[in-house]
Design an enzyme around this catalytic site. Sequence first.
Site, PDB file in Angstrom:
ATOM      1  N   GLU A 145      71.277  11.210 -46.099  1.00 49.82           N
ATOM      2  CA  GLU A 145      72.351  11.997 -45.495  1.00 49.82           C
ATOM      3  C   GLU A 145      73.496  12.215 -46.480  1.00 49.82           C
ATOM      4  OE1 GLU A 145      72.342  13.497 -42.422  1.00 49.82           O
ATOM      5  OE2 GLU A 145      70.245  12.912 -42.610  1.00 49.82           O
TER       6      GLU A 145
ATOM      7  N   HIS B  39      73.342  21.514 -45.343  1.00 44.96           N
ATOM      8  CA  HIS B  39      72.965  20.096 -45.249  1.00 44.96           C
ATOM      9  C   HIS B  39      71.470  19.976 -44.932  1.00 44.96           C
ATOM     10  CE1 HIS B  39      73.599  15.809 -43.953  1.00 44.96           C
ATOM     11  NE2 HIS B  39      72.516  16.102 -43.241  1.00 44.96           N
ATOM     12  N   GLU B  40      71.009  20.750 -43.977  1.00 41.05           N
ATOM     13  CA  GLU B  40      69.583  20.706 -43.619  1.00 41.05           C
ATOM     14  C   GLU B  40      68.709  21.226 -44.756  1.00 41.05           C
ATOM     15  OE1 GLU B  40      68.632  19.076 -41.009  1.00 41.05           O
ATOM     16  OE2 GLU B  40      70.736  18.778 -40.512  1.00 41.05           O
TER      17      GLU B  40
ATOM     18  N   HIS C 122      67.853  18.593 -47.283  1.00 38.04           N
ATOM     19  CA  HIS C 122      66.688  17.759 -46.998  1.00 38.04           C
ATOM     20  C   HIS C 122      65.420  18.368 -47.595  1.00 38.04           C
ATOM     21  CE1 HIS C 122      68.525  14.738 -44.504  1.00 38.04           C
ATOM     22  NE2 HIS C 122      69.008  15.622 -43.644  1.00 38.04           N
TER      23      HIS C 122
END
Length: 346
Positions: A231, A182-183, A186
Amino acid sequence: MAAVPLPSLNFSEKLSPISFCFNTTNKPIIGFPGGVKLKLLKSKRRSGTFVCRAASSVAIRDLDADDFRHPLDRQNTLILRAIPGLNEIGKALLGTVAEQVMLLENIGTSVLVSKNQLPELHELMMEAASILNIEAPDLYLRQSPVPNAYTLAISGKKPFVVVHTSLVELLSRKELQAVLAHELGHLKCDHGVWLTFANILTLGAYSVPGLGSLIAQRLEEQLFRWLRAAELTCDRAALLVARDPKVVISVLMKLAGGCPSMADQLNVDAFLEQARSYEKASSSPVGWYIRNAQTRQLSHPLPVLRAREIDEWSRSSEYRSLLKRVKWVNSVQNMLEGRLKSMELH
């Protein structure tokens, strides 16, 4: 999972950091994607065992950020970039001093993960980065009772991800890798600098003489809208690495109401049913108004909404076509077969 703590900048707290196990046995096992497991064999001439570990075994061929970017992310990014003067204001707020404070605050109070320091976490990060076709950032583990992870990108410096110890305690290894993915999402989508900018602007807007209240009124809502959309994109990156929607949904469920002592009693299917119930309840005019009021000042979508989004995307043709592009990036199987044959010959 991207709120950046800025304790030493004296900004008013406004963003809430709500983001985003292997069982051991006596018999060594080599695991491959797809569920294939091979027991290690002892050499006929040597008493030692052969251990083969690949830091990264699969990748999604030619993966581009737009392949999995959420439509709301794309739309809100364009809107944010079109706001007059936003870049200039950002440069004023995100100056050298602020960057150095954030950098030193995070790396000075955390443990840098590497091959020789917390190697299991390092391997999880390297695997996720390989699948998403992105260079792995630095990874830090920080002592904190608040389960969280966030990405910080500072101009001219290598970006880094910080994971809190309580998050490691709460999640299984597969779930933790989904958080790392998930990070990475970004960074893959160039959210990193925008995340840093949005946090600084939102937290520090009120301290800019003559501009603070105007910035807060006109930009805060749009910034939060963009963050929430970003997100959703990064939850998709997590799914591409986990390749199991229940892993990603389990992360969201645990962040919503999980604790290490009761984690084994949580039920992903029940949480998804809860998400559907929320969707139904908020579909009426009054429900729609309450839902908007709930989310307007949040930096992240509600966990139940994120769970529903990722469940729906996991059933889409878009996701299935991306899975078809998964490929081996090294010849682990061939190397293993060759080594075993060599051992048999001796």
